[in-house]
Motif scaffolding. Structure first.
Motif, mmCIF file in Angstrom:
data_model
loop_
_atom_site.group_PDB
_atom_site.id
_atom_site.type_symbol
_atom_site.label_atom_id
_atom_site.label_comp_id
_atom_site.label_asym_id
_atom_site.label_seq_id
_atom_site.Cartn_x
_atom_site.Cartn_y
_atom_site.Cartn_z
ATOM 1 N N THR A 1 -4.840 -0.432 3.487
ATOM 2 C CA THR A 1 -5.744 -0.700 2.272
ATOM 3 C C THR A 1 -5.302 -1.638 1.278
ATOM 4 O O THR A 1 -5.945 -2.418 0.877
ATOM 5 C CB THR A 1 -5.772 0.828 1.613
ATOM 6 O OG1 THR A 1 -6.250 1.886 2.378
ATOM 7 C CG2 THR A 1 -6.815 0.576 0.234
ATOM 8 N N LEU A 2 -3.991 -1.484 0.791
ATOM 9 C CA LEU A 2 -3.468 -2.592 0.007
ATOM 10 C C LEU A 2 -3.505 -4.174 0.531
ATOM 11 O O LEU A 2 -4.048 -4.969 0.022
ATOM 12 C CB LEU A 2 -1.985 -2.458 -0.261
ATOM 13 C CG LEU A 2 -1.544 -1.261 -0.985
ATOM 14 C CD1 LEU A 2 -0.064 -0.938 -1.332
ATOM 15 C CD2 LEU A 2 -2.332 -1.238 -2.499
ATOM 16 N N ARG A 3 -3.158 -4.187 1.871
ATOM 17 C CA ARG A 3 -3.290 -5.430 2.676
ATOM 18 C C ARG A 3 -4.847 -5.939 2.675
ATOM 19 O O ARG A 3 -5.110 -6.990 2.260
ATOM 20 C CB ARG A 3 -2.980 -5.439 3.762
ATOM 21 C CG ARG A 3 -2.890 -6.499 4.723
ATOM 22 C CD ARG A 3 -2.282 -6.299 5.984
ATOM 23 N NE ARG A 3 -0.708 -6.036 5.934
ATOM 24 C CZ ARG A 3 -0.074 -4.914 6.722
ATOM 25 N NH1 ARG A 3 -0.939 -4.372 7.457
ATOM 26 N NH2 ARG A 3 1.041 -4.647 6.311
ATOM 27 N N ALA A 4 -5.511 -5.361 2.712
ATOM 28 C CA ALA A 4 -7.132 -5.371 2.809
ATOM 29 C C ALA A 4 -7.696 -6.003 1.293
ATOM 30 O O ALA A 4 -8.406 -6.905 1.130
ATOM 31 C CB ALA A 4 -7.984 -4.282 3.140
ATOM 32 N N LEU A 5 -7.020 -5.314 0.241
ATOM 33 C CA LEU A 5 -7.385 -5.665 -1.141
ATOM 34 C C LEU A 5 -6.879 -7.032 -1.304
ATOM 35 O O LEU A 5 -7.672 -7.951 -2.021
ATOM 36 C CB LEU A 5 -6.819 -4.614 -1.935
ATOM 37 C CG LEU A 5 -7.633 -3.160 -1.985
ATOM 38 C CD1 LEU A 5 -6.911 -2.305 -2.815
ATOM 39 C CD2 LEU A 5 -9.189 -3.439 -2.697
ATOM 40 N N PHE A 6 -5.775 -7.225 -0.870
ATOM 41 C CA PHE A 6 -5.096 -8.425 -1.125
ATOM 42 C C PHE A 6 -5.875 -9.554 -0.366
ATOM 43 O O PHE A 6 -5.901 -10.780 -0.972
ATOM 44 C CB PHE A 6 -3.545 -8.393 -0.738
ATOM 45 C CG PHE A 6 -2.772 -7.835 -1.803
ATOM 46 C CD1 PHE A 6 -2.876 -8.306 -3.056
ATOM 47 C CD2 PHE A 6 -1.620 -7.148 -1.301
ATOM 48 C CE1 PHE A 6 -2.049 -7.533 -3.760
ATOM 49 C CE2 PHE A 6 -0.677 -6.597 -2.203
ATOM 50 C CZ PHE A 6 -1.144 -6.769 -3.675
ATOM 51 N N GLY B 1 -6.432 -14.194 -3.108
ATOM 52 C CA GLY B 1 -7.787 -14.401 -3.769
ATOM 53 C C GLY B 1 -8.161 -12.954 -4.584
ATOM 54 O O GLY B 1 -9.470 -13.196 -5.064
ATOM 55 N N ALA B 2 -7.637 -11.925 -4.528
ATOM 56 C CA ALA B 2 -8.106 -10.836 -4.992
ATOM 57 C C ALA B 2 -8.406 -11.039 -6.616
ATOM 58 O O ALA B 2 -7.550 -11.691 -7.455
ATOM 59 C CB ALA B 2 -6.921 -9.716 -4.935
ATOM 60 N N GLY B 3 -9.375 -10.592 -7.122
ATOM 61 C CA GLY B 3 -9.861 -10.749 -8.386
ATOM 62 C C GLY B 3 -9.504 -9.510 -9.160
ATOM 63 O O GLY B 3 -8.361 -8.739 -8.650
ATOM 64 N N PRO B 4 -9.586 -9.558 -10.432
ATOM 65 C CA PRO B 4 -9.573 -8.422 -11.441
ATOM 66 C C PRO B 4 -9.627 -7.087 -10.746
ATOM 67 O O PRO B 4 -8.740 -6.108 -10.950
ATOM 68 C CB PRO B 4 -10.007 -8.537 -12.416
ATOM 69 C CG PRO B 4 -10.700 -9.872 -12.750
ATOM 70 C CD PRO B 4 -10.589 -10.302 -11.135
ATOM 71 N N GLY B 5 -10.816 -6.809 -10.050
ATOM 72 C CA GLY B 5 -11.247 -5.479 -9.644
ATOM 73 C C GLY B 5 -10.249 -5.196 -8.352
ATOM 74 O O GLY B 5 -9.838 -3.975 -8.277
ATOM 75 N N GLY B 6 -9.936 -6.247 -7.608
ATOM 76 C CA GLY B 6 -8.945 -6.021 -6.482
ATOM 77 C C GLY B 6 -7.558 -5.769 -6.810
ATOM 78 O O GLY B 6 -6.969 -4.612 -6.690
ATOM 79 N N TRP B 7 -7.126 -6.241 -7.918
ATOM 80 C CA TRP B 7 -5.903 -5.920 -8.577
ATOM 81 C C TRP B 7 -5.734 -4.275 -9.194
ATOM 82 O O TRP B 7 -4.808 -3.830 -8.876
ATOM 83 C CB TRP B 7 -5.409 -6.843 -9.698
ATOM 84 C CG TRP B 7 -4.842 -8.241 -8.893
ATOM 85 C CD1 TRP B 7 -5.270 -9.362 -8.564
ATOM 86 C CD2 TRP B 7 -3.347 -8.177 -8.370
ATOM 87 N NE1 TRP B 7 -4.270 -10.175 -7.968
ATOM 88 C CE2 TRP B 7 -3.227 -9.418 -7.977
ATOM 89 C CE3 TRP B 7 -2.201 -7.463 -8.384
ATOM 90 C CZ2 TRP B 7 -1.996 -9.830 -7.188
ATOM 91 C CZ3 TRP B 7 -1.211 -7.752 -7.719
ATOM 92 C CH2 TRP B 7 -1.103 -9.042 -7.313
ATOM 93 N N LEU B 8 -6.910 -4.015 -9.814
ATOM 94 C CA LEU B 8 -6.921 -3.006 -10.417
ATOM 95 C C LEU B 8 -6.838 -1.811 -9.323
ATOM 96 O O LEU B 8 -6.227 -0.843 -9.587
ATOM 97 C CB LEU B 8 -8.325 -2.745 -11.457
ATOM 98 C CG LEU B 8 -8.136 -3.298 -12.690
ATOM 99 C CD1 LEU B 8 -9.382 -3.281 -13.281
ATOM 100 C CD2 LEU B 8 -7.106 -2.833 -13.590
ATOM 101 N N ALA B 9 -7.648 -2.165 -8.233
ATOM 102 C CA ALA B 9 -7.365 -1.106 -7.202
ATOM 103 C C ALA B 9 -6.199 -0.965 -6.710
ATOM 104 O O ALA B 9 -5.747 0.074 -6.322
ATOM 105 C CB ALA B 9 -8.515 -1.437 -6.076
#
Length: 257
Positions: free
Chosen positions: A216-221, A137-145
């Protein structure tokens, strides 16, 4: 940063990218192992591994993907060292030295080529993950991170790869350094939670660079707060990047005399 450096880097990067495009088998080889690991762990081991993230292939794919992305990068940078080694052996560095070219542009061209090739490989791996059930459910901000952290991680490992590329005495020696980097995610939180590991292994897993990056990547996803893990991850990436860059530049200058 001078205009000459930018122009020289762009020209030399174009040269290196042409070599990659002429031999796409390097990208294919890079993605084969991570995809094999992804399929193996999801469809063979996934049902027997309790990550506490739920059940089902899609849940474990989401848990697993960050580690697979880092394995993809670790696998891809071996070709950076390989291509750099071939340039050293061919004597082209000496020819560049006799031309009005910014010295650092030669190294940056290889690094940027590696970054582009790795991003292509990572896109293929993510596409396969989506095909087998990965959802976020990551949005554009999450994917950019996510992209930003992966790019920083890739640059750090790529500059690390420059050193064996400059100093190796054989093709095998130039690329063999990446093997421990490929194995490092297996001793992290990439495949199972560190809490399930024996004491000494758990301590190592929790204090090595891959775990905070993966977490960190897992939390963003998962759209969860990243907490302090992101600062640990960034500190590791920046620290390795700076150290590897300094060592690579020194090695390059010594080689050129």
């Amino acid at each position: 940063m001078s205009k000459r450096f930018l122009v020289d880097t762009a020209v030399l990067t174009g040269r290196s990218l042409q070599h990659v495009l002429r031999s796409p088998d390097t990208i294919i080889t890079t993605v084969l192992m991570p995809i094999a690991f992804l399929l193996l762990f999801v469809f063979v081991f996934g049902g027997a591994i309790d990550t506490g993230s739920g059940s089902g292939e899609g849940d474990y794919t989401r848990y697993l993907l960050p580690g697979i992305l880092l394995i993809t990068v670790a696998s891809g940078i071996s070709y950076t060292a390989y291509r750099l080694f071939l340039d050293v052996q061919s004597g082209i560095f000496e020819r560049f030295q006799s031309m009005p070219i910014a010295r650092s542009a030669v190294l940056w061209a290889h690094v940027l080529t590696s970054l582009v090739a790795n991003l292509i490989s990572l896109a293929v791996v993510v596409a396969v993950a989506f095909a087998i059930g990965f959802r976020t459910g990551a949005g554009p901000g999450g994917w950019l991170a996510v992209v930003g952290i992966v790019v920083l991680f890739t640059l750090a490992l790529t500059w690390l790869a420059v050193n064996p590329g400059l100093t190796a005495s054989s093709v095998e020696g130039a690329s063999a350094f990446s093997y421990p980097l490929v194995l490092l995610p297996f001793l992290s939180s990439a495949f199972v939670p560190t809490a399930s590991m024996p004491g000494p292994v758990r301590w190592f897993a929790e204090h090595q660079p891959v775990t905070p990056v993966v977490d960190t990547l897992r939390a963003l996803f998962d759209q969860r707060p990243v907490g302090g893990e992101i600062w640990t991850a960034l500190a590791w990436c920046v620290g390795v990047l700076v150290l590897a860059h300094v060592l690579a530049v020194r090695t390059y200058r010594r080689k050129l005399g």
